[in-house]
Design an enzyme around this catalytic site. Structure first.
Site, PDB file in Angstrom:
ATOM      1  N   ASP A  21      34.056  32.137 -15.736  1.00  0.00           N
ATOM      2  CA  ASP A  21      33.871  31.092 -15.275  1.00  0.00           C
ATOM      3  C   ASP A  21      33.001  30.171 -16.161  1.00  0.00           C
ATOM      4  OD1 ASP A  21      32.886  29.115 -13.722  1.00  0.00           O
ATOM      5  OD2 ASP A  21      31.116  30.510 -12.886  1.00  0.00           O
ATOM      6  N   ASN A  23      32.156  26.941 -15.619  1.00  0.00           N
ATOM      7  CA  ASN A  23      31.216  25.921 -14.887  1.00  0.00           C
ATOM      8  C   ASN A  23      30.156  26.504 -13.893  1.00  0.00           C
ATOM      9  OD1 ASN A  23      32.629  26.421 -12.893  1.00  0.00           O
ATOM     10  ND2 ASN A  23      33.535  24.387 -12.499  1.00  0.00           N
ATOM     11  N   ASP A  25      30.210  28.056 -11.027  1.00  0.00           N
ATOM     12  CA  ASP A  25      30.524  28.064  -9.898  1.00  0.00           C
ATOM     13  C   ASP A  25      30.964  29.644  -9.253  1.00  0.00           C
ATOM     14  OD1 ASP A  25      33.183  28.279 -10.733  1.00  0.00           O
ATOM     15  OD2 ASP A  25      34.075  26.627  -9.480  1.00  0.00           O
ATOM     16  N   ASP A  29      38.090  29.897 -14.564  1.00  0.00           N
ATOM     17  CA  ASP A  29      38.744  28.727 -14.453  1.00  0.00           C
ATOM     18  C   ASP A  29      39.510  28.828 -16.019  1.00  0.00           C
ATOM     19  OD1 ASP A  29      36.595  27.968 -16.301  1.00  0.00           O
ATOM     20  OD2 ASP A  29      35.536  27.577 -14.662  1.00  0.00           O
ATOM     21  N   ASP A  98      53.357  31.954 -13.380  1.00  0.00           N
ATOM     22  CA  ASP A  98      53.728  32.640 -12.190  1.00  0.00           C
ATOM     23  C   ASP A  98      54.600  31.597 -11.237  1.00  0.00           C
ATOM     24  OD1 ASP A  98      53.656  34.615 -10.084  1.00  0.00           O
ATOM     25  OD2 ASP A  98      51.818  35.297 -11.322  1.00  0.00           O
ATOM     26  N   ASP A 199      57.386  35.641  -8.702  1.00  0.00           N
ATOM     27  CA  ASP A 199      56.910  36.455  -7.677  1.00  0.00           C
ATOM     28  C   ASP A 199      58.152  36.843  -6.502  1.00  0.00           C
ATOM     29  OD1 ASP A 199      54.289  37.141  -6.245  1.00  0.00           O
ATOM     30  OD2 ASP A 199      55.174  36.088  -4.918  1.00  0.00           O
ATOM     31  N   GLU A 254      59.217  39.779 -10.484  1.00  0.00           N
ATOM     32  CA  GLU A 254      58.756  40.866  -9.465  1.00  0.00           C
ATOM     33  C   GLU A 254      59.839  41.231  -8.679  1.00  0.00           C
ATOM     34  OE1 GLU A 254      54.738  41.807  -7.085  1.00  0.00           O
ATOM     35  OE2 GLU A 254      56.089  39.985  -6.510  1.00  0.00           O
ATOM     36  N   HIS A 327      47.303  42.835 -11.080  1.00  0.00           N
ATOM     37  CA  HIS A 327      46.362  42.374 -10.110  1.00  0.00           C
ATOM     38  C   HIS A 327      46.637  42.885  -8.648  1.00  0.00           C
ATOM     39  CE1 HIS A 327      49.978  39.958  -9.639  1.00  0.00           C
ATOM     40  NE2 HIS A 327      49.415  39.495  -8.374  1.00  0.00           N
ATOM     41  N   ASP A 328      47.778  43.827  -8.403  1.00  0.00           N
ATOM     42  CA  ASP A 328      48.245  44.154  -7.184  1.00  0.00           C
ATOM     43  C   ASP A 328      48.015  45.603  -7.159  1.00  0.00           C
ATOM     44  OD1 ASP A 328      49.114  41.751  -6.243  1.00  0.00           O
ATOM     45  OD2 ASP A 328      51.104  42.196  -6.849  1.00  0.00           O
TER      46      ASP A 328
HETATM   47  C1  NOJ Z   1      53.188  39.544  -5.065  1.00  0.00           C
HETATM   48  C2  NOJ Z   1      52.113  39.107  -5.824  1.00  0.00           C
HETATM   49  O1  NOJ Z   1      51.807  39.710  -7.114  1.00  0.00           O
HETATM   50  C3  NOJ Z   1      50.904  39.438  -4.749  1.00  0.00           C
HETATM   51  O2  NOJ Z   1      49.707  39.087  -5.375  1.00  0.00           O
HETATM   52  C4  NOJ Z   1      51.148  38.445  -3.725  1.00  0.00           C
HETATM   53  O3  NOJ Z   1      50.160  38.799  -2.935  1.00  0.00           O
HETATM   54  C5  NOJ Z   1      52.379  38.595  -3.190  1.00  0.00           C
HETATM   55  N1  NOJ Z   1      53.481  38.583  -4.161  1.00  0.00           N
HETATM   56  C6  NOJ Z   1      52.904  37.568  -2.179  1.00  0.00           C
HETATM   57  O4  NOJ Z   1      53.000  36.518  -3.157  1.00  0.00           O
END
Ligand code: NOJ
Length: 556
Positions: A21, A23, A25, A29, A98, A199, A254, A327-328
């Site tokens: 971050d 700034n 908040d 960013d 993405d 995605d 993905e 991140h998932d």
């Molecule tokens: C896969 C993404 O990596 C995930 O973070 C997202 O929630 C779902 N697709 C829906 O876009």
């Protein structure tokens, strides 16, 4: 094998909200990212994959896009983006974006139109159906709990949303939708970006008639069965002709539900569709009847079987992407390894060795290079992720588990484990922000931050640097063929890589037990290319230490 820059590259994934971050908040960013490019250059990565930075109401942290050609205000402006892109290129790196086009946000202008009336020109941009017996049109479940259908007042019909109800699915069978997507992609390519991570691209083509699926025992809804639908390859080939083939891009799809056979089509080396896919088989090995919400551990023999079949089956026909986390997913160290302080550093290095020595393009997820772990979230109030929050509500309301039990599972498997802020230094909030962070920091950051690790030659960071540099020096790591040894061993993962005369033996101990291993004759007297313990000689009988990784090279 034909050489390509994207085969030789190492990719670093940035989850912008949690990176840095600039700034105050409390939210990461674009300027924060730009200020850390030296760090990424030092690590040695070639490509940065940015999770979505587009305008979004943030129901799913940017994976619900309301304007594909605008930047989310809290991340900055389009000028900030242009500056970032130029700076990435000035650092000799590339940037991939993405591309989230299975669905938009319900606040996208197309959907605002679409829901107005049945004869609106945008009606058919989305998937609308009449309900059945005062319920939804079919029994499909959303990946974020509940039905995949939402009733919409203005026209008294339902729209499909495979994710949250604020993420309506686009109708890819409508050529106008495809045209809009291609021209938007072209707009970004003309800006000079270097590729796309697509995605859930395997879900874009729905089965005709949207038939009911089978509801598995213990589940409330059926899987939509949309993976690898009837027109997905046709649409990707069209996208390739219209956009991708016109630029020098890297593309990774993905692909939830992808099989090896399907992957050979998506990522065929003939270049008609994408460069590579993210497959899900190895990150589904610890699922059970309730999907990801379990405390099962991955069995190493199953992991070896799955990864090895992807290695050998795609060889020469398609290309792998290599990942243990993103991140998932929960943090790879906590999930596949051991995050106990005693083993944390050595085990993070072992997992990295195991992955980075395989054939394919490796992905480093932010913080993995520091040995970041799952986070001890106290209560559901600490959890921000829509998937975890919805599952918590559903599982506790339906009495499948208690609140405590569900929190335990979220601490093991929830997506927020990977979304706690990057740990930069020993200052407050690990230097991520001078404000209040949007999500809690992992309290176990001491010593596991970038500043300390850059200085320490034995840190996880320094080890990743060495691993990444090795890939640049040795073609065998990129292009060599793969062979699994010791398939049935319960704790050792052993494989070879071979290219011409050069051969590597990779030995990884996935346990804390000391384990004896007899080095195959061909590698005796070889040299140690890299390892996470000090070891110069390779004896015939090696006694591997806890979570030891060792790569032996035999040349000529
Ligand atoms: C896969 C993404 O990596 C995930 O973070 C997202 O929630 C779902 N697709 C829906 O876009």
């Amino acid at each position: 094998m034909e050489q390509a820059w994207w085969k030789e590259a190492v990719v670093y994934q940035i989850y912008p909200k949690s990176f840095l971050d600039s700034n105050g908040d409390g939210i990461g960013d674009l300027q924060g990212i730009t200020s850390k490019l030296d760090y990424l250059k030092e690590l040695g990565v070639d490509v940065i994959w940015l999770s979505p930075v587009y305008q979004s109401p943030n129901d799913d942290n940017g994976y619900d896009i309301s304007d594909y050609c605008a930047i989310l205000e809290e991340f900055g402006t389009m000028d900030d983006f242009d500056e970032l892109l130029a700076a990435v290129h000035a650092h000799g790196m590339k940037l991939i974006m993405d591309l989230v086009v299975n669905h938009t946000s319900d606040e996208h202008a197309w959907f605002a139109e679409s829901r107005k009336s049945k004869d609106n020109p945008y009606r058919d941009y989305y998937i609308w159906r009449e309900g059945k017996e005062s319920g939804p049109p079919n029994n499909w479940g959303s990946f974020f709990s509940g039905s995949a259908w939402q009733y919409d007042e203005p026209t008294g019909m339902y729209y499909l949303h495979l994710f949250s109800k604020k993420q309506p699915d686009l109708n890819w069978d409508n050529p106008n939708v495809r045209e809009e997507v291609y021209s938007m992609m072209d707009w970004w390519c003309r800006k000079g970006i270097d590729g796309f991570r697509m995605d859930v691209i395997s879900l874009i083509s729905k089965r005709p008639g949207l038939p009911d699926g089978i509801v598995p025992s213990g589940a409330f809804y059926a899987d939509c069965g949309c993976a690898n639908g009837p027109h997905v390859h046709e649409y990707l080939q069209e996208m390739n002709r219209r956009v991708l083939s016109r630029y020098d891009l890297m593309t990774v799809g993905e692909c939830a539900g992808v099989t090896i056979e399907e992957a050979k089509k998506y990522a065929s080396l003939d270049g008609k569709e994408l460069n590579m896919v993210f497959q899900f088989e190895h990150v589904g090995l610890d699922d059970d009847q309730y999907g990801k919400w379990t405390d099962r551990r991955v069995d190493l023999r199953a992991l070896k079987r799955v990864l090895s079949s992807w290695q050998t089956e795609l060889s020469k026909t398609a290309w792998n992407s290599l990942y243990f986390g993103n991140h998932d997913q929960p943090r790879s160290l906590s999930r596949f390894g051991n995050d106990d302080p005693k083993y944390r550093t050595v085990c993070a290095k072992m997992l990295a060795t195991c992955l980075h020595m395989m054939q394919g393009t490796p992905y480093v997820y932010q913080g993995e290079e520091l040995g970041m772990t799952n986070c001890p979230f106290g209560s559901i109030e600490d959890v921000r992720d829509i998937e975890s929050r919805n599952a918590y509500r559903e599982f506790t309301q339906k009495g499948i588990c208690s609140e405590e039990e569900m929190m335990r599972l979220i601490r093991l498997r929830g997506r927020d484990n990977a979304r706690t802020p990057m740990q930069w230094n020993a200052k407050e909030h690990a230097g991520f922000t001078e404000g209040t962070p949007w999500i809690m920091l992992n309290p176990n950051d001491e010593g596991f931050h970038a500043e300390a690790q850059r200085r320490d030659p034995d840190s996880v960071f320094s080890y990743y640097k060495r691993l990444i540099a090795l890939r640049k020096k040795r073609d065998v790591i990129v292009y060599g063929s793969y062979e699994l040894l010791e398939a049935d061993h319960e704790t050792l993962y052993v494989y070879t890589r071979s290219l011409g005369e050069e051969r590597l033996l990779v030995i990884c101990n996935f346990s804390e037990q000391k384990t004896a291993y007899t080095v195959p004759e061909a590698f005796r007297g070889g040299s140690v290319l890299i390892g996470n313990y000090k070891r110069e000689q390779v004896p015939e009988e090696v006694c591997l230490k806890a979570y030891e990784a060792l790569v032996i090279r035999r040349a000529g």
